[in-house]
Design a protein around this motif. Structure first.
Motif, PDB file in Angstrom:
ATOM      1  N   ILE A  73       0.850  -1.185   0.000  1.00 30.39           N
ATOM      2  CA  ILE A  73       0.000   0.000   0.000  1.00 30.39           C
ATOM      3  C   ILE A  73       0.887   1.237   0.000  1.00 30.39           C
ATOM      4  N   ASP A  74       0.727   2.081  -1.012  1.00 33.94           N
ATOM      5  CA  ASP A  74       1.495   3.319  -1.107  1.00 33.94           C
ATOM      6  C   ASP A  74       0.538   4.497  -1.035  1.00 33.94           C
ATOM      7  N   THR A  75       0.770   5.391  -0.080  1.00 35.79           N
ATOM      8  CA  THR A  75      -0.090   6.556   0.074  1.00 35.79           C
ATOM      9  C   THR A  75       0.453   7.728  -0.742  1.00 35.79           C
ATOM     10  N   VAL A  76      -0.385   8.741  -0.933  1.00 40.93           N
ATOM     11  CA  VAL A  76       0.023   9.942  -1.666  1.00 40.93           C
ATOM     12  C   VAL A  76       1.056  10.702  -0.845  1.00 40.93           C
ATOM     13  N   LYS A  77       2.102  11.165  -1.499  1.00 41.54           N
ATOM     14  CA  LYS A  77       3.191  11.855  -0.815  1.00 41.54           C
ATOM     15  C   LYS A  77       3.125  13.367  -1.071  1.00 41.54           C
ATOM     16  N   PRO A  78       3.774  14.149  -0.240  1.00 44.01           N
ATOM     17  CA  PRO A  78       3.834  15.601  -0.481  1.00 44.01           C
ATOM     18  C   PRO A  78       4.515  15.903  -1.810  1.00 44.01           C
ATOM     19  N   GLY A  79       4.141  17.019  -2.414  1.00 42.46           N
ATOM     20  CA  GLY A  79       4.731  17.444  -3.678  1.00 42.46           C
ATOM     21  C   GLY A  79       5.033  18.926  -3.676  1.00 42.46           C
ATOM     22  N   ASP A  80       5.397  19.448  -4.835  1.00 38.82           N
ATOM     23  CA  ASP A  80       5.813  20.846  -4.953  1.00 38.82           C
ATOM     24  C   ASP A  80       4.662  21.805  -5.202  1.00 38.82           C
ATOM     25  N   GLU A  81       3.464  21.279  -5.465  1.00 35.45           N
ATOM     26  CA  GLU A  81       2.334  22.131  -5.769  1.00 35.45           C
ATOM     27  C   GLU A  81       1.192  21.881  -4.792  1.00 35.45           C
ATOM     28  N   PHE A  82       0.442  22.938  -4.533  1.00 39.51           N
ATOM     29  CA  PHE A  82      -0.740  22.798  -3.685  1.00 39.51           C
ATOM     30  C   PHE A  82      -1.729  21.842  -4.356  1.00 39.51           C
ATOM     31  N   ALA A  83      -2.246  20.893  -3.595  1.00 39.80           N
ATOM     32  CA  ALA A  83      -3.171  19.907  -4.155  1.00 39.80           C
ATOM     33  C   ALA A  83      -4.141  19.457  -3.078  1.00 39.80           C
ATOM     34  N   VAL A  84      -5.367  19.214  -3.496  1.00 45.51           N
ATOM     35  CA  VAL A  84      -6.414  18.719  -2.599  1.00 45.51           C
ATOM     36  C   VAL A  84      -7.136  17.582  -3.298  1.00 45.51           C
ATOM     37  N   ALA A  85      -7.385  16.494  -2.578  1.00 43.30           N
ATOM     38  CA  ALA A  85      -8.187  15.385  -3.096  1.00 43.30           C
ATOM     39  C   ALA A  85      -8.982  14.809  -1.937  1.00 43.30           C
ATOM     40  N   GLY A  86     -10.241  14.498  -2.185  1.00 45.19           N
ATOM     41  CA  GLY A  86     -11.050  13.951  -1.119  1.00 45.19           C
ATOM     42  C   GLY A  86     -12.325  13.337  -1.630  1.00 45.19           C
ATOM     43  N   ALA A  87     -12.970  12.551  -0.764  1.00 44.25           N
ATOM     44  CA  ALA A  87     -14.231  11.911  -1.093  1.00 44.25           C
ATOM     45  C   ALA A  87     -15.089  11.851   0.154  1.00 44.25           C
ATOM     46  N   ILE A  88     -16.397  11.933  -0.042  1.00 44.21           N
ATOM     47  CA  ILE A  88     -17.346  11.850   1.051  1.00 44.21           C
ATOM     48  C   ILE A  88     -18.537  11.044   0.571  1.00 44.21           C
ATOM     49  N   SER A  89     -19.061  10.178   1.432  1.00 41.26           N
ATOM     50  CA  SER A  89     -20.222   9.382   1.049  1.00 41.26           C
ATOM     51  C   SER A  89     -21.136   9.191   2.250  1.00 41.26           C
ATOM     52  N   TYR A  90     -22.425   9.025   1.934  1.00 42.22           N
ATOM     53  CA  TYR A  90     -23.426   8.781   2.970  1.00 42.22           C
ATOM     54  C   TYR A  90     -24.397   7.739   2.443  1.00 42.22           C
ATOM     55  N   GLY A  91     -24.749   6.758   3.329  1.00 40.41           N
ATOM     56  CA  GLY A  91     -25.619   5.696   2.867  1.00 40.41           C
ATOM     57  C   GLY A  91     -26.470   5.093   3.951  1.00 40.41           C
ATOM     58  N   SER A  92     -27.043   3.950   3.632  1.00 41.86           N
ATOM     59  CA  SER A  92     -27.943   3.238   4.536  1.00 41.86           C
ATOM     60  C   SER A  92     -27.296   3.009   5.897  1.00 41.86           C
ATOM     61  N   PHE A  93     -28.151   2.871   6.931  1.00 38.21           N
ATOM     62  CA  PHE A  93     -27.728   2.663   8.313  1.00 38.21           C
ATOM     63  C   PHE A  93     -26.938   3.850   8.848  1.00 38.21           C
ATOM     64  N   ASN A  94     -27.182   5.016   8.272  1.00 39.04           N
ATOM     65  CA  ASN A  94     -26.438   6.215   8.643  1.00 39.04           C
ATOM     66  C   ASN A  94     -24.931   5.989   8.471  1.00 39.04           C
ATOM     67  N   SER A  95     -24.580   5.273   7.394  1.00 41.94           N
ATOM     68  CA  SER A  95     -23.169   5.024   7.081  1.00 41.94           C
ATOM     69  C   SER A  95     -22.555   6.288   6.498  1.00 41.94           C
ATOM     70  N   PHE A  96     -21.418   6.667   7.033  1.00 43.78           N
ATOM     71  CA  PHE A  96     -20.733   7.882   6.582  1.00 43.78           C
ATOM     72  C   PHE A  96     -19.255   7.580   6.423  1.00 43.78           C
ATOM     73  N   SER A  97     -18.690   8.055   5.326  1.00 44.92           N
ATOM     74  CA  SER A  97     -17.261   7.873   5.089  1.00 44.92           C
ATOM     75  C   SER A  97     -16.701   9.121   4.429  1.00 44.92           C
ATOM     76  N   ALA A  98     -15.590   9.606   4.945  1.00 46.09           N
ATOM     77  CA  ALA A  98     -14.909  10.758   4.355  1.00 46.09           C
ATOM     78  C   ALA A  98     -13.408  10.530   4.452  1.00 46.09           C
ATOM     79  N   ASP A  99     -12.728  10.735   3.353  1.00 44.45           N
ATOM     80  CA  ASP A  99     -11.267  10.671   3.404  1.00 44.45           C
ATOM     81  C   ASP A  99     -10.698  11.626   2.375  1.00 44.45           C
ATOM     82  N   GLY A 100      -9.486  12.074   2.624  1.00 39.55           N
ATOM     83  CA  GLY A 100      -8.852  12.989   1.692  1.00 39.55           C
ATOM     84  C   GLY A 100      -7.526  13.480   2.205  1.00 39.55           C
ATOM     85  N   GLY A 101      -6.904  14.312   1.391  1.00 36.71           N
ATOM     86  CA  GLY A 101      -5.613  14.862   1.775  1.00 36.71           C
ATOM     87  C   GLY A 101      -5.356  16.185   1.092  1.00 36.71           C
TER      88      GLY A 101
END
Length: 736
Positions: free
Chosen positions: A171-199
């Motif tokens: 597993i390789d995660t995103v590393k810092p770089g020379d430019e400003f960058a944003v990436a993320g995701a958010i989801s909501y579903g049944s059973f009040n399931s919630f997930s958010a991740d980003g960097g």
């Protein structure tokens, strides 16, 4: 608890200082661009892997490998899923857990370990950001803000060490770089399931200092009733938070220093076991099964709580002829999980439950690793690397039975070191040979800390692992390769049975010889990718865990031999610029080869194997059986179709499906404890910007609401556990 070896700390500090002062660094680069060529419209993207600890095109590496990109990973985890959701996502890979979100068990090409104890070893190594996650609780560290996941199939002992005879999940995660960058995701579903991740990447001093902060939050409400107490929505909830901070410093053109610190905090529940839902006499779910209801009289609400932290410092110095790398890491994991193991109650069942079982296991662990490598700079006719590795772990495991047994705490320590080298040489324009060698020493010690008589036990071994591969370019678009590799899983001690008044059990080293041949091709102007491999392996002294049985024991055993063979096929088809299909399949045939190996059997199920009576206990002879949790078939399919909307957007449809064939849960074979023909699919429909900067979608996971049995608890009754239910939801993703 503290790491017992001051030598480890000295090695880490001294090697870090040496590499920092010695030679030259790697420049920070955009991870998405490194080593990849731009695909023309309608062509497949280049896949970059690091199977040889350097970035290479997947099509140029003599290893059977598959990858999952960041978008696919986010789709898999849309509904708040965890690590076991990786099962069957690529050919040959299976993942399951009877410990909820805390301790997954990985299998590649049928090799794995069914042991549910927190001290269990596995023949599949999980490597996150170049650091081995050895303990099962570290293997469950949440996956978020990833660049890619690589699955390397077959022994990886030369570069990655012992405990990799089956392969690696890298597993390789995103590393810092020379430019400003944003990436993320958010989801909501049944059973009040919630997930958010980003960097987010913040260049503090562009070209010199850069920071990346990333995080994850997942949660779900209770949705399972307790039919025994009458309480509604009593089980099924979890809340998990994780974060990572990475600081990249590049003070010159040659030196790169990357420090990272990651944390995890899980409050959830252990696996929901369901009493007597199989058979009898077959593996079908019976009338005792109700997905929305359990019938518990114990288990303390099945509470599970774990925390972890991982700190790592990586230093690269790039000299004129080679790059010096040092990776120093420290990890801590602590927590506990409790469960109603019998899956029901003595009053209403369901079904017959001879006696109650309510236990809790907890762990307090520290791990230290240090690796030093010197690798030639790429581009010449010969590539080489040499290095050394040190590993040290120290952890306590406490088992508590709330009626039986009394609390017992045991301590496990493991110290290992290795030296290794690999060389690749081009012989002309078409042929490349690669050879590697590693020497490893491994020592484990076990002692009872409290609650039982001290039973000190020690095991150790030293081994040489090696591999040899040839890679030949048949044409500009197709290559063939052959690989022979050895590997081993270090000797293991299992001490959970001390809590049940039995001595610890020991397994000697597991040794594998693997033979593999494959092809890699990109056809039709790089619109079709076909990669495949056939393999055959033999194992001496394979380590197995005899779990459960009427005695409710967890005992390590060595079979005399084992063997496996099969094939894997990975493919991708860019049918049009807007229509992409991927498909993979693997077939795997495994066999235990030991005419005398006899193991404990279930209390109520229908055993197929011949049986013998040893010391007054009926046992099954398992010679010729499949390896446990080794699916015969695994298949996956994804398809994405887009319809352009305006100049910059599209309406898209994405679907993904997995198939799991015949799978036996335990060493012995029974009519009840197995599964077959399991299918699970997902669907996403939404709008996306063509530049990848924005996406919004509706999704459904387990779209057909399959009730798939994922494993069993066999000692007391025909108890099993199942997959997650169907979840509908919405999600949004951004990237800029």
């Amino acid at each position: 608890m503290t790491i017992r070896s001051t030598a480890a700390r000295f090695l880490g500090a001294s090697s870090l200082a040496f590499v920092t002062l010695a030679a030259q660094p790697a420049l920070a680069q955009d991870a998405d661009a490194v080593g990849a060529e731009e695909a023309a419209e309608g062509q497949l993207n280049t896949i970059i892997v690091t199977a040889n600890r350097r970035e290479e095109n997947l099509q140029d590496v003599p290893v059977s490998a598959a990858t999952l990109d960041a978008s696919t990973v986010r789709t898999i985890f849309d509904a708040g899923a965890e690590v076991t959701a990786l099962a069957a996502r690529v050919p040959g890979l299976f993942v399951e857990s009877s410990n909820g979100r805390a301790a997954p068990r990985f299998y590649i090409r049928g090799l794995g370990n069914t042991d549910f104890d927190l001290a269990a070893s596995q023949p599949v190594s999980v490597v996150m950001d170049e650091v081995v996650m050895e303990n099962v609780t570290l293997k469950s560290f949440p996956i978020f803000d990833v660049e890619r996941i690589e699955v390397l199939r077959g022994p990886q002992g030369t570069l990655f060490g012992r405990n990799t005879p089956a392969g690696i999940v890298k597993i390789d995660t995103v590393k810092p770089g020379d430019e400003f960058a944003v990436a993320g995701a958010i989801s909501y579903g049944s059973f009040n399931s919630f997930s958010a991740d980003g960097g987010v990447t913040v260049p503090i001093m562009p070209g010199v200092v850069s920071l990346r902060l990333s995080g994850l939050w997942q949660q779900r409400d209770n949705w399972v009733d307790n039919g025994f107490t009458g309480e509604e929505d009593a089980y099924g909830a979890y809340s998990e938070v994780a974060g990572r901070a990475q600081l990249l410093i590049t003070p010159g053109d040659r030196l790169s220093i990357l420090g990272s610190y990651a944390i995890r905090d899980l409050d959830g529940q252990s696996t929901l076991f369901r009493a007597n839902i199989l058979g009898p006499g077959d593996n079908d779910l019976n009338d005792n099964y109700d997905r929305d209801t359990v019938f518990y009289d114990a288990g303390g609400r099945n509470e599970a709580s774990y925390k972890a932290e991982i700190a790592t410092a990586k230093v690269d110095y790039e000299a004129d002829f080679a790059t010096f790398t040092s990776i120093t890491s420290w990890a801590n994991s602590e927590g506990s999980s409790r469960g109603d193991i019998d899956g029901g109650n003595l009053v209403t069942g369901p079904g017959f439950i001879p006696f109650p079982s309510d236990t809790q296991d907890s762990i307090d662990l520290e791990q230290f690793t240090q690796e030093v490598r010197i690798a030639s700079n790429s581009g010449g006719m010969i590539d080489w690397q040499v290095g050394g590795f040190y590993f040290d772990s120290d952890f306590d495991v406490t088992t508590v039975g709330f009626d039986f047994p009394p609390p017992v705490t045991v301590n496990h320590t493991n110290e290992s070191w290795a030296v290794f080298g690999q060389v690749s040489s081009r012989l002309g324009d078409a042929l490349k040979l690669t050879a590697g060698l590693r020497y490893t020493e491994d020592e484990k010690d076990f002692v009872v800390v409290s609650g039982a008589a001290p039973q000190p036990t020690s095991v150790s071994d030293e081994r040489i692992s090696w591999d040899l591969a040839a890679f030949y370019d048949v044409s500009a678009d197709a290559s063939v390769y052959a690989r022979v590799a050895s590997g081993f899983r270090a000797p293991t001690i299992q001490g959970r049975d001390v809590a049940f008044f039995s001595p610890p059990s020991v397994a000697t080293s597991e040794k594998i010889m693997s033979y593999e041949a494959g092809f890699k091709s990109e056809l039709a102007d790089r619109r079709v990718r076909l990669n495949g491999a056939v393999y055959y392996y033999t194992i001496e002294d394979p380590q197995f865990s005899a779990v459960g049985g009427a005695g409710n024991l967890v005992q390590l055993v060595n079979a005399e031999k084992g063997r496996g063979y099969g094939f894997e096929l990975d493919s991708a088809f860019q049918i049009t610029p807007d229509f992409l299909v991927t498909a993979g399949a693997s077939w795997n045939n495994t066999k235990i080869q030991d005419e005398t190996l006899a193991v404990g059997i279930c209390a109520q199920c229908t055993v197929i194997d011949p049986t013998v009576v040893l010391a007054g206990t009926t046992r099954a002879l398992v010679d010729g059986n499949l390896f446990p949790n080794a699916p015969e078939w695994i298949a996956d399919v994804t398809a994405r179709y887009g319809v352009p909307v305006g100049a910059a957007g599209e309406i898209f449809l994405f679907t993904d499906w997995t198939y799991q064939g015949k799978t036996n849960f335990f060493l012995y074979e029974s009519e009840e404890f197995n599964s077959n023909n399991q299918i699970e699919g997902g669907l996403r429909i939404g709008y996306a910007k063509t530049d990848g900067s924005f996406e919004v979608a509706a999704f459904v996971r387990n779209i057909t609401n399959e009730d798939n049995v994922k494993g069993g608890i066999d000692f007391n009754n025909n108890t099993a556990f199942v997959n997650d239910p169907r979840v509908f939801g919405i999600s949004a993703r951004v990237s800029y």
